[in-house]
Write a protein that holds these residues in place. Structure first.
Motif, PDB file in Angstrom:
ATOM      1  N   TYR A   1      -0.880  10.162  12.809  1.00  0.00           N
ATOM      2  CA  TYR A   1      -1.109  11.451  12.165  1.00  0.00           C
ATOM      3  C   TYR A   1       0.140  11.773  11.348  1.00  0.00           C
ATOM      4  O   TYR A   1       1.134  12.264  11.869  1.00  0.00           O
ATOM      5  N   ARG A   2       0.065  11.442  10.062  1.00  0.00           N
ATOM      6  CA  ARG A   2       1.212  11.583   9.164  1.00  0.00           C
ATOM      7  C   ARG A   2       0.868  12.540   8.037  1.00  0.00           C
ATOM      8  O   ARG A   2      -0.297  12.694   7.653  1.00  0.00           O
ATOM      9  N   HIS A   3       1.896  13.145   7.475  1.00  0.00           N
ATOM     10  CA  HIS A   3       1.689  14.022   6.326  1.00  0.00           C
ATOM     11  C   HIS A   3       1.092  13.264   5.138  1.00  0.00           C
ATOM     12  O   HIS A   3       0.496  13.874   4.257  1.00  0.00           O
ATOM     13  N   ILE A   4       1.243  11.938   5.115  1.00  0.00           N
ATOM     14  CA  ILE A   4       0.716  11.155   3.989  1.00  0.00           C
ATOM     15  C   ILE A   4      -0.735  10.740   4.194  1.00  0.00           C
ATOM     16  O   ILE A   4      -1.363  10.218   3.279  1.00  0.00           O
TER      17      ILE A   4
ATOM     18  N   LYS B   1      23.212  21.219  -2.209  1.00  0.00           N
ATOM     19  CA  LYS B   1      22.308  21.235  -3.353  1.00  0.00           C
ATOM     20  C   LYS B   1      21.351  20.061  -3.246  1.00  0.00           C
ATOM     21  O   LYS B   1      21.743  18.956  -2.872  1.00  0.00           O
ATOM     22  N   ALA B   2      20.102  20.318  -3.577  1.00  0.00           N
ATOM     23  CA  ALA B   2      19.077  19.272  -3.561  1.00  0.00           C
ATOM     24  C   ALA B   2      18.371  19.279  -4.901  1.00  0.00           C
ATOM     25  O   ALA B   2      18.043  20.344  -5.442  1.00  0.00           O
ATOM     26  N   GLU B   3      18.109  18.096  -5.421  1.00  0.00           N
ATOM     27  CA  GLU B   3      17.471  17.999  -6.740  1.00  0.00           C
ATOM     28  C   GLU B   3      16.276  17.059  -6.680  1.00  0.00           C
ATOM     29  O   GLU B   3      16.351  15.963  -6.117  1.00  0.00           O
ATOM     30  N   HIS B   4      15.164  17.531  -7.268  1.00  0.00           N
ATOM     31  CA  HIS B   4      13.938  16.745  -7.352  1.00  0.00           C
ATOM     32  C   HIS B   4      13.604  16.560  -8.831  1.00  0.00           C
ATOM     33  O   HIS B   4      13.744  17.510  -9.618  1.00  0.00           O
ATOM     34  N   PRO B   5      13.156  15.370  -9.242  1.00  0.00           N
ATOM     35  CA  PRO B   5      12.932  15.124 -10.673  1.00  0.00           C
ATOM     36  C   PRO B   5      11.878  16.020 -11.308  1.00  0.00           C
ATOM     37  O   PRO B   5      11.928  16.281 -12.510  1.00  0.00           O
ATOM     38  N   GLU B   6      10.918  16.519 -10.516  1.00  0.00           N
ATOM     39  CA  GLU B   6       9.874  17.380 -11.065  1.00  0.00           C
ATOM     40  C   GLU B   6      10.153  18.850 -10.792  1.00  0.00           C
ATOM     41  O   GLU B   6       9.937  19.704 -11.671  1.00  0.00           O
ATOM     42  N   PHE B   7      10.653  19.168  -9.617  1.00  0.00           N
ATOM     43  CA  PHE B   7      10.761  20.569  -9.203  1.00  0.00           C
ATOM     44  C   PHE B   7      12.174  21.139  -9.344  1.00  0.00           C
ATOM     45  O   PHE B   7      12.423  22.281  -8.974  1.00  0.00           O
ATOM     46  N   GLY B   8      13.088  20.345  -9.858  1.00  0.00           N
ATOM     47  CA  GLY B   8      14.397  20.861 -10.172  1.00  0.00           C
ATOM     48  C   GLY B   8      15.326  20.960  -8.977  1.00  0.00           C
ATOM     49  O   GLY B   8      15.239  20.177  -8.030  1.00  0.00           O
ATOM     50  N   GLU B   9      16.214  21.947  -9.017  1.00  0.00           N
ATOM     51  CA  GLU B   9      17.299  22.050  -8.048  1.00  0.00           C
ATOM     52  C   GLU B   9      17.159  23.280  -7.167  1.00  0.00           C
ATOM     53  O   GLU B   9      16.727  24.340  -7.611  1.00  0.00           O
ATOM     54  N   ARG B  10      17.514  23.093  -5.910  1.00  0.00           N
ATOM     55  CA  ARG B  10      17.624  24.209  -4.976  1.00  0.00           C
ATOM     56  C   ARG B  10      18.951  24.065  -4.244  1.00  0.00           C
ATOM     57  O   ARG B  10      19.486  22.960  -4.092  1.00  0.00           O
ATOM     58  N   SER B  11      19.478  25.175  -3.747  1.00  0.00           N
ATOM     59  CA  SER B  11      20.711  25.102  -2.973  1.00  0.00           C
ATOM     60  C   SER B  11      20.680  26.135  -1.856  1.00  0.00           C
ATOM     61  O   SER B  11      20.013  27.172  -1.969  1.00  0.00           O
ATOM     62  N   ILE B  12      21.401  25.841  -0.780  1.00  0.00           N
ATOM     63  CA  ILE B  12      21.554  26.782   0.336  1.00  0.00           C
ATOM     64  C   ILE B  12      23.027  26.833   0.699  1.00  0.00           C
ATOM     65  O   ILE B  12      23.795  25.899   0.412  1.00  0.00           O
TER      66      ILE B  12
ATOM     67  N   PRO C   1       0.739  19.018  -0.211  1.00  0.00           N
ATOM     68  CA  PRO C   1       0.909  17.648   0.294  1.00  0.00           C
ATOM     69  C   PRO C   1       1.105  16.624  -0.822  1.00  0.00           C
ATOM     70  O   PRO C   1       0.947  16.925  -2.003  1.00  0.00           O
ATOM     71  N   TYR C   2       1.468  15.407  -0.368  1.00  0.00           N
ATOM     72  CA  TYR C   2       1.428  14.203  -1.203  1.00  0.00           C
ATOM     73  C   TYR C   2       2.327  14.311  -2.440  1.00  0.00           C
ATOM     74  O   TYR C   2       1.923  14.019  -3.562  1.00  0.00           O
ATOM     75  N   ILE C   3       3.569  14.726  -2.213  1.00  0.00           N
ATOM     76  CA  ILE C   3       4.532  14.869  -3.295  1.00  0.00           C
ATOM     77  C   ILE C   3       5.313  13.564  -3.465  1.00  0.00           C
ATOM     78  O   ILE C   3       5.720  12.937  -2.488  1.00  0.00           O
ATOM     79  N   LYS C   4       5.555  13.176  -4.705  1.00  0.00           N
ATOM     80  CA  LYS C   4       6.325  11.977  -4.993  1.00  0.00           C
ATOM     81  C   LYS C   4       7.705  12.360  -5.538  1.00  0.00           C
ATOM     82  O   LYS C   4       7.957  13.511  -5.866  1.00  0.00           O
ATOM     83  N   GLY C   5       8.566  11.372  -5.664  1.00  0.00           N
ATOM     84  CA  GLY C   5       9.887  11.589  -6.230  1.00  0.00           C
ATOM     85  C   GLY C   5      10.953  11.754  -5.179  1.00  0.00           C
ATOM     86  O   GLY C   5      10.771  12.466  -4.191  1.00  0.00           O
TER      87      GLY C   5
ATOM     88  N   GLU D   1       8.055  10.787  -1.122  1.00  0.00           N
ATOM     89  CA  GLU D   1       6.692  10.248  -1.085  1.00  0.00           C
ATOM     90  C   GLU D   1       6.356   9.653   0.275  1.00  0.00           C
ATOM     91  O   GLU D   1       5.219   9.742   0.742  1.00  0.00           O
ATOM     92  N   ASP D   2       7.354   9.067   0.932  1.00  0.00           N
ATOM     93  CA  ASP D   2       7.110   8.400   2.212  1.00  0.00           C
ATOM     94  C   ASP D   2       6.840   9.376   3.345  1.00  0.00           C
ATOM     95  O   ASP D   2       6.329   8.987   4.397  1.00  0.00           O
ATOM     96  N   THR D   3       7.208  10.639   3.161  1.00  0.00           N
ATOM     97  CA  THR D   3       6.988  11.639   4.203  1.00  0.00           C
ATOM     98  C   THR D   3       5.882  12.626   3.839  1.00  0.00           C
ATOM     99  O   THR D   3       5.634  13.580   4.589  1.00  0.00           O
ATOM    100  N   GLY D   4       5.240  12.438   2.696  1.00  0.00           N
ATOM    101  CA  GLY D   4       4.156  13.327   2.305  1.00  0.00           C
ATOM    102  C   GLY D   4       4.625  14.642   1.724  1.00  0.00           C
ATOM    103  O   GLY D   4       3.864  15.607   1.645  1.00  0.00           O
TER     104      GLY D   4
END
Length: 825
Positions: A548-551, A807-818, A759-763, A784-787
């Protein structure tokens, strides 16, 4: 940590069991030096001044002796592979790596662990200097746990060995400390497979058991300084708690290196916060060096508040050792007054029947194995209790971190604790000896926790061995006759006539296959000759999927929620079932059967501690007056793995509402009610709805309104428009302690505009860290490997305070930071 608690956690114990050995203390010691206050990396040392004195056997409130100094020994370790002379005092460890405990010997990702990377012999070394006088005091080194066999050396001399990876161990250092100059503490850690160390068994080495066991000193260590005569253990056992005269039996053990020069007494206070509830005193007849055990009873406790699931009230018990009118040592434990009893008509807590509704837990984490600090382990208990509404956790299949049970005590989460063991083998005499030893140590360590309501003294899924299982049962009863014992056996042994524990626990993977070829769970009927608990169900063996995986497809993920609903409904149908602790709460790394990439995906929570769709049935199991819940077990996402389902298959909505109104783009779509026909016994049955005729091409929105009677109490909305999705990232804690051990999780995933999971996000996600912390996790992280869901952990650096930014950066959704802060303890 409360004053004196380290003694409780790591007390040296005496036992009739022949392999628990201790060196007899001599009357005269060559007294050594005490540790400097400025001991490197250890932090400050509490004062030793006696707080007051007591007169003879009389009790004077507030006149307590000093508690043990528990000095953190987690920093300034040097680590590397062991060599022939690496335990020697003059070994050159300059090529070793500097590390902080808790520690895993090898780098780990979140999957595909390779046992060859940890199955070696390792060396940990720590240098420390002496300064002050240690006369009339004793020093111990305490380890929470190390995987798997540890030889401990001080200044080149072996002072003890511990075999077994899940329980604490201690060795006295007093006579081996250097009078001046530097001391060298060395731990040779053998992390190789050893068949005679439970839970191991014959076969293909590490893959013969269900869970990986990566090597390391994966819990913390402390240097403990105590008086020559000190309290080494206190067991505070509530009795007659439902009567008009509740009592507290306090059994205590005093460890004497020398004979006392005067009379010895023990004074006991029962405290409710700062308020004294009652007190009592007892004379301690110390007739020889070594350990002496005695007891005292506190009575007239009629106003005691019980420990319960919704009101887990806790009390402190403070024992003070008084010798020749001087208070020399105190020792503090917590307790809770409650009566827990498994009967043939179910489980009763404080005289009220409670249906057990729980999950199993492994304590392994991605990237670190078990080497996470107390804060992270406590979070697992909070998730089970507060998010999944469980009332019990089974600690499978080994004793787990003390602080996890502390959290269970505080939250009102009952626990089923068991010794290390798994699989269909009973070993030779050495192996069995260690099994009995583990029961002894487990019960001694944890018997003050009110959350623990049953001991697992028969190892998981082992065959009948009347002699061994009787011995383990009797060992637990002798140390703690206030709890029953059990041992989970496989479904194939349901009819055994050789079960000798008190409560019959079955790992039940009964199943049947429907017309679509999907496997759905069932359960054996409860036995009539024992109290009966289902200790496992569903897992990879009795649901529609092995993983039972997110993918995976949404329908298969939903099948996990439905499978758990089925077995909980069955156990609610017959009072002969005490209830169910299902398999499992969390995914876990494994190399044994039904694993994928080295992970068992049986959890309703993933490795990163994020709920799957399968968790929906647990989220909704709460009184709506407390918290109304709508937990869909599907994704509102018209991608190939989501909607529409195959023809005839329905979408599942878990809720505690009386009815649900569904709207698509603000147009009323349908009304649905709990499916009481399929789930007639569940208190809050799920609902099912056909969503297959909805056209997803226009990116419609779905709104679900929940009602109690005519009142709308909750609203849940989805968006299928991916253009409005957001990159979410959030830490569990805004502050961590700058001790080098503490850490907090940072969760990240993609959500729709209403906060529903996408679900099912890549990058890949890439991280940049700034500030006094280290990143525990993959960088980059393969989304992508974790869904499309994951987490990393931020761990503090020793002694370095300040702001930490991730800071975290995703190629489609840009940058977030905490941002979080590392602060002083």
């Amino acid at each position: 940590m409360k004053v004196g608690q380290s003694c409780y956690h790591f007390s040296v114990v005496a036992s009739r069991i022949k392999y628990i050995m201790s060196k007899t203390c001599k009357t005269e010691f060559s007294r050594k030096s005490f540790l400097k206050t400025a001991l490197a990396g250890a932090g400050g040392i509490a004062t030793w001044s006696v707080l007051g004195s007591c007169s003879g056997g009389s009790f004077v409130r507030g006149k307590r002796g000093p508690a043990a100094h528990s000095i953190p020994f987690n920093t300034n370790w040097w680590f590397g592979e062991a060599t022939e002379n690496s335990s020697n005092i003059n070994f050159d460890d300059s090529r070793f790596e500097e590390i902080t405990l808790p520690h895993t010997v090898t780098d780990l990702s979140w999957r595909e662990w390779d046992p060859a990377t940890w199955e070696k012999v390792w060396m940990y070394r720590r240098k420390f200097e002496l300064g002050e006088d240690l006369s009339q005091k004793r020093a111990f080194i305490d380890f929470g746990a190390a995987m798997t066999a540890a030889k401990v050396f001080l200044n080149g001399k072996e002072i003890g060995e511990n075999i077994g990876g899940y329980l604490p161990f201690s060795f006295e250092l007093t006579d081996h400390l250097s009078d001046d100059g530097e001391n060298v503490l060395a731990v040779e850690l053998d992390s190789r497979f050893n068949i005679n160390t439970p839970p191991n068994r014959p076969g293909k080495k590490t893959t013969v058991i269900d869970f990986w066991q990566p090597g390391g000193i994966y819990q913390i260590a402390n240097l403990r300084i105590v008086p020559e005569i000190f309290i080494s253990d206190v067991f505070a056992k509530p009795i007659n708690v439902l009567s008009e005269n509740p009592q507290l039996d306090v059994e205590f053990t005093v460890d004497a290196a020398v004979m006392p020069k005067g009379s010895a007494n023990l004074n006991v206070e029962l405290m409710d916060g700062d308020e004294l509830v009652n007190s009592a005193s007892a004379t301690v007849n110390i007739s020889k060096t070594g350990q002496t055990t005695a007891s005292v009873t506190l009575e007239n406790l009629e106003d005691i508040r019980l420990w319960d699931l919704d009101d887990p009230n806790l009390y402190d018990v403070v024992a003070t050792l008084v010798i020749d009118d001087n208070a020399v040592h105190n020792y503090r434990v917590r307790t809770g007054f409650r009566k827990a009893e498994f009967t043939k008509s179910g489980f009763y807590l404080n005289g009220e029947r409670v249906q057990i509704f729980g999950l199993n837990r492994h304590h392994t984490y991605p990237f670190a194995g078990g080497a996470m600090p107390a804060r992270v382990h406590r979070k697992d208990a909070e998730i089970l209790k507060n998010d999944l509404n469980c009332n019990m956790v089974r600690c499978s299949h080994y004793p787990q971190l003390v602080e996890f049970f502390d959290a269970c005590d505080e939250l009102g989460l009952m626990a089923f604790e068991e010794i290390a063991g798994w699989g269909m083998w009973l070993g030779d005499e050495v192996w069995k000896e260690r099994v009995v030893r583990d029961v002894d140590l487990m019960v001694r360590r944890d018997r003050n926790h009110p959350s623990i309501v049953i001991w697992g003294t028969r190892m998981n899924e082992t065959p009948d061995d009347i002699e061994l299982n009787t011995t383990t049962r009797d060992t637990a009863h002798k140390l703690d006759n206030s709890r029953q014992t059990t041992g989970s056996i496989g479904g194939w042994d349901h009819a055994t006539k050789n079960f000798v524990q008190d409560v019959f626990s079955l790992n039940d993977y009964t199943s049947s296959t429907d017309e679509n070829g999907l496997k759905w769970p069932g359960l054996h009927p409860p036995r009539q000759d024992f109290p009966y608990l289902v200790s496992e169900a569903v897992g990879t063996l009795s649901g529609p999927s092995k993983h039972y995986r997110h993918i995976d497809s949404a329908y298969m993920q939903q099948g996990q929620a439905e499978s758990h609903a089925i077995v909980h409904d069955i156990t609610a149908s017959d009072e002969g079932y005490s209830g169910l602790v299902a398999w499992s709460g969390y995914d876990y790394p494994s190399g044994n059967g039904n694993q994928f990439g080295g992970v068992k995906y049986t959890g309703v929570i993933d490795l990163f501690r994020v709920p799957k769709l399968g968790a929906a049935i647990y989220k909704s199991n709460i009184d709506p007056e407390v918290r109304p819940v709508i937990a869909p077990a599907f994704f509102w996402d018209f991608s190939p793995k989501s909607l529409p389902f195959e023809e005839g298959r329905m979408a599942m909505i878990c809720s505690n509402c009386e009815r649900l109104e569904l709207f698509v783009d603000d147009e009323h779509y349908t009304t649905v009610y709990p499916d009481t026909e399929k789930f007639p016994h569940l208190k809050y049955p799920p609902s099912f709805v056909n969503l297959n005729d909805i056209d997803g091409s226009s990116n419609p929105e779905l709104r679900i309104q929940g009602y109690l009677g005519d009142e709308q109490v909750i609203n849940y909305s989805f968006s299928s428009d991916r253009n409005e999705d957001e990159f979410y990232m959030e830490p569990d804690n805004k502050e961590i302690t700058a001790d080098g051990s503490d850490a907090t999780r940072v969760v990240f995933r993609i959500l729709d505009k209403y906060g529903a999971p996408r679900p099912y996000i890549k990058g890949d996600i890439t991280f940049a860290l700034d500030g006094p912390a280290t990143l525990i996790g993959d960088n980059p992280f393969a989304f992508e490997d974790t869904g499309g869901v994951g987490a990393v952990w931020l761990r503090s650096l020793p002694g370095r305070i300040g702001n930490i930014q991730l800071k975290a950066e995703h190629p489609e959704f840009g940058e977030r930071s905490i941002e979080i802060s590392a602060t002083k303890s």
